[in-house]
Scaffold this motif. Structure first.
Motif, PDB file in Angstrom:
ATOM      1  N   ASP A  10       0.978  -1.337  -0.121  1.00 25.13           N
ATOM      2  CA  ASP A  10      -0.084   0.011  -0.055  1.00 25.13           C
ATOM      3  C   ASP A  10       0.981   1.168   0.051  1.00 25.13           C
ATOM      4  O   ASP A  10       0.307   2.438  -0.105  1.00 25.13           O
ATOM      5  N   ILE A  11       2.091   1.168   0.183  1.00 29.43           N
ATOM      6  CA  ILE A  11       3.107   2.189   0.086  1.00 29.43           C
ATOM      7  C   ILE A  11       3.548   2.472  -1.272  1.00 29.43           C
ATOM      8  O   ILE A  11       4.557   1.793  -1.683  1.00 29.43           O
ATOM      9  N   ASP A  12       2.695   3.302  -1.900  1.00 24.51           N
ATOM     10  CA  ASP A  12       3.149   3.304  -3.392  1.00 24.51           C
ATOM     11  C   ASP A  12       3.242   4.671  -3.796  1.00 24.51           C
ATOM     12  O   ASP A  12       3.655   4.965  -5.045  1.00 24.51           O
ATOM     13  N   THR A  13       2.997   5.858  -3.170  1.00 23.85           N
ATOM     14  CA  THR A  13       3.196   7.177  -3.568  1.00 23.85           C
ATOM     15  C   THR A  13       4.780   7.561  -3.223  1.00 23.85           C
ATOM     16  O   THR A  13       5.283   6.986  -2.282  1.00 23.85           O
ATOM     17  N   GLU A  14       5.096   8.479  -3.783  1.00 28.64           N
ATOM     18  CA  GLU A  14       6.527   9.148  -3.560  1.00 28.64           C
ATOM     19  C   GLU A  14       6.570   9.594  -2.172  1.00 28.64           C
ATOM     20  O   GLU A  14       7.516   9.544  -1.601  1.00 28.64           O
ATOM     21  N   SER A  15       5.475  10.351  -1.943  1.00 25.96           N
ATOM     22  CA  SER A  15       5.495  10.901  -0.448  1.00 25.96           C
ATOM     23  C   SER A  15       5.368   9.891   0.571  1.00 25.96           C
ATOM     24  O   SER A  15       6.255   9.798   1.599  1.00 25.96           O
ATOM     25  N   GLU A  16       4.774   8.616   0.341  1.00 24.38           N
ATOM     26  CA  GLU A  16       4.591   7.665   1.568  1.00 24.38           C
ATOM     27  C   GLU A  16       6.202   6.905   1.461  1.00 24.38           C
ATOM     28  O   GLU A  16       6.668   6.499   2.394  1.00 24.38           O
ATOM     29  N   ILE A  17       6.486   6.609   0.264  1.00 21.49           N
ATOM     30  CA  ILE A  17       7.872   5.927   0.050  1.00 21.49           C
ATOM     31  C   ILE A  17       9.059   6.921   0.912  1.00 21.49           C
ATOM     32  O   ILE A  17       9.853   6.470   1.628  1.00 21.49           O
ATOM     33  N   ALA A  18       8.969   8.104   0.624  1.00 22.96           N
ATOM     34  CA  ALA A  18      10.045   8.871   1.242  1.00 22.96           C
ATOM     35  C   ALA A  18       9.750   9.029   2.651  1.00 22.96           C
ATOM     36  O   ALA A  18      10.918   9.185   3.454  1.00 22.96           O
ATOM     37  N   LEU A  19       8.735   9.063   3.331  1.00 15.30           N
ATOM     38  CA  LEU A  19       8.441   8.790   4.730  1.00 15.30           C
ATOM     39  C   LEU A  19       8.905   7.470   5.256  1.00 15.30           C
ATOM     40  O   LEU A  19       9.619   7.456   6.136  1.00 15.30           O
ATOM     41  N   LEU A  20       8.720   6.510   4.480  1.00 13.80           N
ATOM     42  CA  LEU A  20       9.008   5.251   5.046  1.00 13.80           C
ATOM     43  C   LEU A  20      10.725   5.304   4.976  1.00 13.80           C
ATOM     44  O   LEU A  20      11.236   4.673   5.937  1.00 13.80           O
ATOM     45  N   ARG A  21      11.293   5.763   3.857  1.00  9.79           N
ATOM     46  CA  ARG A  21      12.822   5.881   3.593  1.00  9.79           C
ATOM     47  C   ARG A  21      13.367   6.607   4.967  1.00  9.79           C
ATOM     48  O   ARG A  21      14.396   6.219   5.572  1.00  9.79           O
ATOM     49  N   LYS A  22      12.634   7.624   5.321  1.00  7.89           N
ATOM     50  CA  LYS A  22      13.094   8.618   6.571  1.00  7.89           C
ATOM     51  C   LYS A  22      12.888   7.617   7.952  1.00  7.89           C
ATOM     52  O   LYS A  22      14.065   7.696   8.719  1.00  7.89           O
ATOM     53  N   ILE A  23      11.956   6.869   7.999  1.00  6.82           N
ATOM     54  CA  ILE A  23      11.800   6.078   9.259  1.00  6.82           C
ATOM     55  C   ILE A  23      13.040   5.038   9.516  1.00  6.82           C
ATOM     56  O   ILE A  23      13.528   4.752  10.214  1.00  6.82           O
ATOM     57  N   LEU A  24      13.166   4.369   8.012  1.00  9.10           N
ATOM     58  CA  LEU A  24      14.419   3.456   8.046  1.00  9.10           C
ATOM     59  C   LEU A  24      15.707   3.882   8.471  1.00  9.10           C
ATOM     60  O   LEU A  24      16.483   3.360   8.905  1.00  9.10           O
ATOM     61  N   MET A  25      16.057   4.916   7.592  1.00 10.65           N
ATOM     62  CA  MET A  25      17.328   5.775   7.646  1.00 10.65           C
ATOM     63  C   MET A  25      17.619   6.045   9.321  1.00 10.65           C
ATOM     64  O   MET A  25      18.653   6.218   9.778  1.00 10.65           O
ATOM     65  N   TYR A  26      16.330   6.212  10.133  1.00  9.73           N
ATOM     66  CA  TYR A  26      16.569   6.551  11.535  1.00  9.73           C
ATOM     67  C   TYR A  26      16.840   5.268  12.352  1.00  9.73           C
ATOM     68  O   TYR A  26      17.571   5.263  13.387  1.00  9.73           O
ATOM     69  N   HIS A  27      17.126   4.306  11.592  1.00 12.67           N
ATOM     70  CA  HIS A  27      17.381   2.954  12.318  1.00 12.67           C
ATOM     71  C   HIS A  27      18.918   2.501  12.068  1.00 12.67           C
ATOM     72  O   HIS A  27      19.405   1.569  12.332  1.00 12.67           O
ATOM     73  N   ILE A  28      19.628   3.403  11.363  1.00 11.40           N
ATOM     74  CA  ILE A  28      21.139   3.214  10.740  1.00 11.40           C
ATOM     75  C   ILE A  28      21.819   4.182  10.971  1.00 11.40           C
ATOM     76  O   ILE A  28      21.553   5.325  10.805  1.00 11.40           O
ATOM     77  N   LEU A  29      22.972   3.909  11.539  1.00  8.95           N
ATOM     78  CA  LEU A  29      23.875   4.602  12.079  1.00  8.95           C
ATOM     79  C   LEU A  29      25.200   4.556  11.091  1.00  8.95           C
ATOM     80  O   LEU A  29      25.298   3.573  10.315  1.00  8.95           O
ATOM     81  N   PRO A  30      25.805   5.721  10.703  1.00 10.52           N
ATOM     82  CA  PRO A  30      26.957   5.683   9.592  1.00 10.52           C
ATOM     83  C   PRO A  30      28.036   5.375  10.446  1.00 10.52           C
ATOM     84  O   PRO A  30      29.158   6.029  10.083  1.00 10.52           O
ATOM     85  N   GLN A  31      28.207   4.251  11.171  1.00 15.50           N
ATOM     86  CA  GLN A  31      29.409   3.953  11.966  1.00 15.50           C
ATOM     87  C   GLN A  31      29.133   2.277  12.315  1.00 15.50           C
ATOM     88  O   GLN A  31      28.023   1.863  12.430  1.00 15.50           O
TER      89      GLN A  31
END
Length: 665
Positions: free
Chosen positions: A420-441
């Motif tokens: 159901d996550i199929d629009t650019e805004s929805e995917i961008a929001l999902l990407r922001k949530i997942l990036m919050y789970h990743i440290l660059p170290q």
């Protein structure tokens, strides 16, 4: 060999002679049965009377006296065999039963039924069996319909359904309607034995076996102990303590006990190893089939073989396992002890090619673990999977599938799965949530600190806090998230498992809108504890987005009200325990039951209402006495403790109880 019991003042031989004379005195054509002869004014008594007269079976007599139904059966049967347990037999039984000191302790209806079944198990009404007729191997069907088996060696024995033997000590006690033998054991039918002597489960049997303490520790570490406490039937081939010691000797330095299996991969391998020791069917040693034995580790089988006249277990290694002890029976299976750890083919392959199985980049690890299949698809959808496959240093705080489903309710009512996550805004929001789970170290658990850690989600950082039982993560919701497993090593960093979805501040603000922010600002200025309710409103604001631009009425529960509800729900101690999608959706439905859309109701206008139809679809009743109260669909009353708080186009009332629609119960 067999001691006869003289009941009357005459001998059995005299009685039989008189019966013979009496019967020969009758006409051949006289079909009427001969009456019992009188001897010196006495005749053979019936079995009940004989039992009552014998001092060595007083307990059996007392038990019969309290079972009129069985007494009637015995009295109305003309030819039968009764095996009467001696008083010593009853004493021996009560010594084995912690809850029973005597017959008087069979005092509940269920216990009386059990005692009646025991008594019936000692009565055979089909035939009168003198001692000479009790031949080795013969089967006797009792009044209970269960059977006793006769065994003859130097004496005559009865075997009950548990194969426990009772010796016949006094034989051939004659009565007018049968014959009586005294036995030195109370015979117990199988279903009564199961009730009186409940067997240990496999988990309990392993725990109480001194020679299996290492195997028990392994089950606990792998989280499998409860499985062997409730499920089955199984056959467990448990390695002895010496076999466990040899495992640690082989693993070498750094492995002294199962507490040293301290990362996700090690625990997962231990679980697979243990499941390979269990077959999903119960077998005693004598009925283990030849050939393959499929184990609980899917796709990996054990096998049996005969070597030097003995049965051995064949695994994927080059060494067979010998039996140390066999046929330890449990309520949910059988346990056999073996002298080595059983090795499945999967672990043999791992030892030979470790890099092919365990290691790889973080992105590659996600594709190998089914518990991360949803996370892998989400990373792929947002383009982050390729990033985590590249060289570099990363740390991923990974939610497993059931945890990641909490994402969907946060994003709105229209989203129930990843597709159901199929629009650019929805995917961008999902990407922001997942990036919050990743440290660059690359951050192993040993280097955790309580400082803020920058994430790939721009200005959003993670805060780690040390707790007595480990570290927790604090996100923008203020809720604690446990790091359940640490240090899954990858070629480009580390993976740590978290038990809740992490939400950055930027996403929380994006999910909400201006009206929600007004609510937060207004409530923060009030001397009210509303943190729990405000957190729910903030996180699930997408479920209310259609009401903020209209007139609305919101009944907001106090912090104490929300805490009371959450702590009294099974398996929850607070808001942080709502981790999965279904659990978060439950909160969303409760929240919508507190919202009235399209109407702005003051306390005064509420007093003129009888009921309200809420956004969730359920109805609220209104009660006006000294104050205005709301009655939810469960019949519980909630008092408005502070009313008429104006926010945007709506009005908020603080209530002292969480309102519940009946269809959620």
């Amino acid at each position: 060999m067999k001691r006869k019991h003289t009941y009357l003042t005459i001998t059995k031989a005299v009685a039989l002679s008189l019966l013979f004379i009496f019967s020969n005195g009758c006409s051949k054509n006289d079909d009427s049965a001969p009456s019992v002869p009188e001897l010196d004014g006495e005749s053979l008594r019936d079995i009940i009377s004989v039992v009552a007269s014998l001092p060595e079976i007083e307990d059996f007599s007392a038990a019969l006296a309290n079972d009129p139904s069985l007494t009637e059966v015995i009295q109305n049967t003309k030819s039968q065999t009764v095996f009467a347990p001696s008083d010593r037999a009853w004493t021996n039984l009560f010594d084995r039963l912690e809850a029973f000191g005597g017959l008087q302790d069979f005092d509940t209806e269920n216990e009386k039924r059990l005692l009646s079944e025991i008594l019936r198990y000692h009565v055979v009404t089909a035939a009168q069996k003198e001692s000479e007729a009790l031949t080795d191997g013969s089967i006797l069907k009792t009044v209970l319909s269960d059977t006793l088996k006769v065994a003859v060696s130097e004496a005559i024995y009865l075997a009950d359904e548990s194969n426990e033997l009772g010796k016949l000590t006094d034989l051939d006690i004659l009565a007018s309607n049968g014959i009586l033998h005294i036995v030195d054991k109370v015979m117990i039918p199988e279903r009564v034995a199961e009730a009186l002597f409940p067997q240990e489960t496999l988990a309990s049997l392993i725990e109480t076996s001194e020679d299996l303490s290492g195997f028990n520790d392994a089950l606990i570490k792998a989280g499998l102990r409860d499985r062997f406490n409730t499920e089955g039937p199984y056959t467990v081939f448990a390695p002895s303590n010496r076999a466990i010691e040899q495992l640690f000797e082989t693993l070498g330095e750094g492995y002294e006990n199962f507490d040293d299996f301290d990362n996700f991969l090690e625990v997962q391998l231990l679980e697979k190893l243990l499941l390979y020791h269990v077959v999903g069917t119960e077998y005693s040693l004598n009925n283990i089939p030849n050939g393959d034995l499929p184990t609980l580790l899917e796709g990996n089988a054990l096998a049996t073989a005969r070597v030097d006249g003995k049965t051995v277990i064949v695994d994927a290694s080059d060494t067979n396992a010998n039996f140390v002890a066999v046929d330890r029976k449990a309520a949910n299976g059988s346990l056999h002890i073996v002298d080595k750890i059983l090795i499945p083919q999967e672990l043999v392959d791992l030892v030979r090619n470790p890099s092919d199985t365990n290691r790889g980049t973080i992105g590659e690890l996600m594709t190998k673990k089914p518990e991360f299949s949803l996370l892998q698809k989400a990373l792929e959808l947002t383009g982050l999977e390729n990033l985590l496959r590249q060289d570099g240093t990363y740390t991923l705080f990974a939610p497993e599938n059931n945890v990641l489903t909490a994402l969907f309710p946060f994003l709105g009512e229209a989203i129930s799965n990843l597709e159901d996550i199929d629009t650019e805004s929805e995917i961008a929001l999902l990407r922001k949530i997942l990036m919050y789970h990743i440290l660059p170290q690359s951050l192993p658990a040993a280097e955790f600190s309580t400082t803020a850690h920058a994430t790939l989600s721009e200005a959003d950082s993670l805060q780690l806090l040390g707790k007595p039982n480990g570290y927790v993560v604090i996100d923008a919701t203020g809720l604690e998230t446990m790091i359940s497993t640490t240090d899954i090593k990858a070629d480009n960093g580390y993976v740590h498992l978290v038990d809740r979805l992490l939400l950055p501040l930027s996403v929380v603000q994006e999910i909400g809108n201006g009206t929600q922010q007004q609510i937060l600002n207004l409530m923060s200025d009030m001397d009210l504890e509303l943190r729990e309710a405000l957190t729910i409103t903030t996180l699930l604001g997408s479920h209310l987005k259609d009401i903020w631009e209209k007139e609305f009425t919101l009944f907001l529960p106090s912090n104490e009200a929300v805490s009371f509800l959450l702590e009294n729900m099974d398996g929850n101690s607070g808001l942080r325990d709502f981790r999965t999608g279904d659990e978060v959706l439950l909160l969303a439905e409760i929240l919508k039951y507190h919202c009235l859309v399209g109407q702005r109701k003051t306390v005064a206008s509420l007093s003129r209402e009888q009921s309200l139809t809420m956004k969730q679809g359920g109805r609220l009743g209104v009660s006006v006495e000294a104050f205005v109260s709301l009655i939810d669909e469960t019949g519980q009353t909630s008092k408005i403790v502070k009313g008429d708080i104006n926010v945007g186009r709506g009005t908020i009332h603080i209530v002292d109880r969480v309102l519940l629609p009946v269809d959620l119960l």
